[in-house]
Design a protein around this motif. Structure first.
Motif, PDB file in Angstrom:
ATOM      1  N   PRO A 245       0.814  -1.219   0.000  1.00 18.63           N
ATOM      2  CA  PRO A 245       0.000   0.000   0.000  1.00 18.63           C
ATOM      3  C   PRO A 245       0.847   1.268   0.000  1.00 18.63           C
ATOM      4  O   PRO A 245       1.895   1.344   0.643  1.00 18.63           O
ATOM      5  CB  PRO A 245      -0.820  -0.116   1.297  1.00 18.63           C
ATOM      6  CG  PRO A 245      -0.072  -1.071   2.152  1.00 18.63           C
ATOM      7  CD  PRO A 245       0.645  -2.001   1.239  1.00 18.63           C
ATOM      8  N   TYR A 246       0.368   2.269  -0.756  1.00 22.04           N
ATOM      9  CA  TYR A 246       1.006   3.588  -0.788  1.00 22.04           C
ATOM     10  C   TYR A 246      -0.101   4.629  -0.905  1.00 22.04           C
ATOM     11  O   TYR A 246      -0.765   4.731  -1.935  1.00 22.04           O
ATOM     12  CB  TYR A 246       1.970   3.705  -1.967  1.00 22.04           C
ATOM     13  CG  TYR A 246       2.530   5.101  -2.144  1.00 22.04           C
ATOM     14  CD1 TYR A 246       3.499   5.596  -1.281  1.00 22.04           C
ATOM     15  CD2 TYR A 246       2.067   5.923  -3.157  1.00 22.04           C
ATOM     16  CE1 TYR A 246       3.997   6.872  -1.429  1.00 22.04           C
ATOM     17  CE2 TYR A 246       2.562   7.211  -3.320  1.00 22.04           C
ATOM     18  CZ  TYR A 246       3.525   7.685  -2.457  1.00 22.04           C
ATOM     19  OH  TYR A 246       4.014   8.966  -2.605  1.00 22.04           O
ATOM     20  N   LYS A 247      -0.306   5.383   0.185  1.00 24.40           N
ATOM     21  CA  LYS A 247      -1.418   6.343   0.249  1.00 24.40           C
ATOM     22  C   LYS A 247      -2.709   5.605  -0.116  1.00 24.40           C
ATOM     23  O   LYS A 247      -3.060   4.619   0.509  1.00 24.40           O
ATOM     24  CB  LYS A 247      -1.127   7.555  -0.622  1.00 24.40           C
ATOM     25  CG  LYS A 247       0.097   8.338  -0.148  1.00 24.40           C
ATOM     26  CD  LYS A 247       0.321   9.610  -0.937  1.00 24.40           C
ATOM     27  CE  LYS A 247       1.517  10.373  -0.366  1.00 24.40           C
ATOM     28  NZ  LYS A 247       1.808  11.612  -1.121  1.00 24.40           N
ATOM     29  N   GLU A 248      -3.434   6.053  -1.162  1.00 21.36           N
ATOM     30  CA  GLU A 248      -4.683   5.385  -1.511  1.00 21.36           C
ATOM     31  C   GLU A 248      -4.481   4.386  -2.645  1.00 21.36           C
ATOM     32  O   GLU A 248      -5.459   3.854  -3.192  1.00 21.36           O
ATOM     33  CB  GLU A 248      -5.738   6.425  -1.910  1.00 21.36           C
ATOM     34  CG  GLU A 248      -6.117   7.358  -0.761  1.00 21.36           C
ATOM     35  CD  GLU A 248      -7.125   8.410  -1.187  1.00 21.36           C
ATOM     36  OE1 GLU A 248      -7.431   8.472  -2.388  1.00 21.36           O
ATOM     37  OE2 GLU A 248      -7.605   9.143  -0.316  1.00 21.36           O
ATOM     38  N   LYS A 249      -3.226   4.127  -3.009  1.00 16.77           N
ATOM     39  CA  LYS A 249      -2.943   3.228  -4.115  1.00 16.77           C
ATOM     40  C   LYS A 249      -2.034   2.105  -3.623  1.00 16.77           C
ATOM     41  O   LYS A 249      -1.799   1.949  -2.435  1.00 16.77           O
ATOM     42  CB  LYS A 249      -2.308   4.002  -5.271  1.00 16.77           C
ATOM     43  CG  LYS A 249      -3.205   5.122  -5.795  1.00 16.77           C
ATOM     44  CD  LYS A 249      -2.642   5.775  -7.036  1.00 16.77           C
ATOM     45  CE  LYS A 249      -3.613   6.823  -7.560  1.00 16.77           C
ATOM     46  NZ  LYS A 249      -3.142   7.421  -8.841  1.00 16.77           N
ATOM     47  N   PHE A 250      -1.557   1.314  -4.583  1.00 19.82           N
ATOM     48  CA  PHE A 250      -0.658   0.215  -4.243  1.00 19.82           C
ATOM     49  C   PHE A 250       0.506   0.180  -5.217  1.00 19.82           C
ATOM     50  O   PHE A 250       0.357   0.498  -6.404  1.00 19.82           O
ATOM     51  CB  PHE A 250      -1.389  -1.137  -4.314  1.00 19.82           C
ATOM     52  CG  PHE A 250      -2.223  -1.442  -3.103  1.00 19.82           C
ATOM     53  CD1 PHE A 250      -1.754  -2.283  -2.107  1.00 19.82           C
ATOM     54  CD2 PHE A 250      -3.482  -0.880  -2.957  1.00 19.82           C
ATOM     55  CE1 PHE A 250      -2.524  -2.556  -0.989  1.00 19.82           C
ATOM     56  CE2 PHE A 250      -4.255  -1.150  -1.845  1.00 19.82           C
ATOM     57  CZ  PHE A 250      -3.769  -1.996  -0.852  1.00 19.82           C
ATOM     58  N   PHE A 251       1.661  -0.210  -4.706  1.00 19.32           N
ATOM     59  CA  PHE A 251       2.795  -0.541  -5.548  1.00 19.32           C
ATOM     60  C   PHE A 251       2.819  -2.055  -5.747  1.00 19.32           C
ATOM     61  O   PHE A 251       2.360  -2.822  -4.908  1.00 19.32           O
ATOM     62  CB  PHE A 251       4.115  -0.118  -4.902  1.00 19.32           C
ATOM     63  CG  PHE A 251       4.444   1.333  -5.077  1.00 19.32           C
ATOM     64  CD1 PHE A 251       4.227   1.982  -6.277  1.00 19.32           C
ATOM     65  CD2 PHE A 251       5.016   2.047  -4.032  1.00 19.32           C
ATOM     66  CE1 PHE A 251       4.556   3.315  -6.434  1.00 19.32           C
ATOM     67  CE2 PHE A 251       5.345   3.385  -4.182  1.00 19.32           C
ATOM     68  CZ  PHE A 251       5.115   4.026  -5.392  1.00 19.32           C
ATOM     69  N   ILE A 252       3.391  -2.466  -6.881  1.00 13.97           N
ATOM     70  CA  ILE A 252       3.587  -3.886  -7.161  1.00 13.97           C
ATOM     71  C   ILE A 252       5.071  -4.202  -7.062  1.00 13.97           C
ATOM     72  O   ILE A 252       5.904  -3.485  -7.628  1.00 13.97           O
ATOM     73  CB  ILE A 252       3.073  -4.244  -8.569  1.00 13.97           C
ATOM     74  CG1 ILE A 252       1.552  -4.298  -8.560  1.00 13.97           C
ATOM     75  CG2 ILE A 252       3.635  -5.558  -9.047  1.00 13.97           C
ATOM     76  CD1 ILE A 252       0.955  -4.694  -9.891  1.00 13.97           C
ATOM     77  N   PHE A 253       5.407  -5.257  -6.328  1.00 15.53           N
ATOM     78  CA  PHE A 253       6.794  -5.704  -6.226  1.00 15.53           C
ATOM     79  C   PHE A 253       6.851  -7.206  -6.505  1.00 15.53           C
ATOM     80  O   PHE A 253       5.877  -7.934  -6.256  1.00 15.53           O
ATOM     81  CB  PHE A 253       7.347  -5.433  -4.830  1.00 15.53           C
ATOM     82  CG  PHE A 253       7.581  -3.985  -4.547  1.00 15.53           C
ATOM     83  CD1 PHE A 253       8.749  -3.374  -4.973  1.00 15.53           C
ATOM     84  CD2 PHE A 253       6.640  -3.219  -3.865  1.00 15.53           C
ATOM     85  CE1 PHE A 253       8.984  -2.033  -4.729  1.00 15.53           C
ATOM     86  CE2 PHE A 253       6.868  -1.872  -3.609  1.00 15.53           C
ATOM     87  CZ  PHE A 253       8.050  -1.286  -4.046  1.00 15.53           C
ATOM     88  N   PRO A 254       7.981  -7.695  -6.999  1.00 11.76           N
ATOM     89  CA  PRO A 254       8.135  -9.152  -7.157  1.00 11.76           C
ATOM     90  C   PRO A 254       8.090  -9.834  -5.794  1.00 11.76           C
ATOM     91  O   PRO A 254       8.568  -9.303  -4.795  1.00 11.76           O
ATOM     92  CB  PRO A 254       9.531  -9.302  -7.790  1.00 11.76           C
ATOM     93  CG  PRO A 254       9.890  -7.946  -8.296  1.00 11.76           C
ATOM     94  CD  PRO A 254       9.170  -6.950  -7.441  1.00 11.76           C
TER      95      PRO A 254
END
Length: 261
Positions: A245-254
């Motif tokens: 999660p990042y603020k109101e969004k999401f990051f994708i990681f392997p």
């Protein structure tokens, strides 16, 4: 009659080479004034879709409407007024200055000699792209990020309603990626519709407004406003991802495999 909702409408579109079907029976709409990001695996047909929308390829079946006009019926001049396309590869054979390269964006509109109005449009496009300090430099002497900004300025000189960009920030360093993304967002805020493929899903999720996924010869519209939660993301990346999660969004990681996995 009010303004139409969609800058681009795709109806029952199919495309292939001989027996190799790449895209099949596609329906999609792209709204005006949006930064629409097209996502999918390499080889899924993203670049092909952009070339079809730009009129560089012709569908095997179906129709594409640009600004409510059937793409196949438009002259090259009318298409240039509506659509500016930037592919992944562009090389200058001759050592043109930045001004001269950007002026070629006016080619569909000028006669033998550029008019004063053409020169004004070129100057304005160079300024908007933030490269006024480069206009007397030779294009071939510029860095990759600077060259990409010049090519976007060249598109702006066409004064199109829609920009189609195929991987516009690939192979650029972080600062130049940000410069081009910020320019794209500025153009969208000014009412230009931008459609792009982006290699990095995190850039897509952070900056995109609207999302299309290309998968298994189909184009699927994300209707959730949370594209990171779309099941197709896991298919595209083979479930080898984690959402952070990042603020109101999401990051994708392997996914990081533990020692005992």
């Amino acid at each position: 009659m009010g303004k139409l909702e969609n800058a681009i409408s795709i109806n029952k579109l199919s495309f292939g080479y001989t027996k190799n079907i790449i895209l099949e029976n596609i329906f999609a709409q792209i709204p005006y004034g949006s930064f629409t990001v097209i996502m999918g695996r390499n080889g899924s047909g993203k670049s092909t879709l952009l070339k079809l929308i730009s009129g560089l390829l012709h569908p095997s079946d179906g129709d594409i409407y640009i600004d409510n006009k059937m793409l196949g019926t438009l002259s090259n001049r009318k298409k240039a007024h509506l659509i500016g396309f930037l592919g992944q590869q562009h090389r200058a054979i001759f050592p043109f200055t930045v001004e001269e390269v950007v002026m070629t964006g006016r080619a569909a509109f000028i006669g033998i000699v550029p008019k004063l109005s053409d020169k004004f449009v070129v100057e304005e496009s160079i300024e908007k792209a933030g490269i006024s300090h480069l206009k007397k430099r030779f294009y071939t002497d510029l860095s990759g990020g600077e060259q990409q900004l010049v090519m976007i300025a060249r598109l702006l000189a066409q004064q199109p309603k829609i920009l189609i960009l195929d991987e516009p920030i690939s192979h650029l360093d972080f600062n130049n990626q940000l410069r081009i993304i910020q320019l794209i967002k500025q153009l969208v805020n000014e009412g230009i519709t931008v459609v792009a493929t982006l290699h990095d899903p995190n850039n897509a999720f952070l900056f995109g407004d609207f999302f299309l996924f290309v998968h298994d010869k189909k184009v699927i519209t994300d209707e959730t406003n949370e594209p990171w939660n779309n099941p197709l993301i896991h298919k595209i990346f083979h479930d080898e991802i984690e959402l952070i999660p990042y603020k109101e969004k999401f990051f994708i990681f392997p996914k990081i495999c533990s020692p005992d996995c």
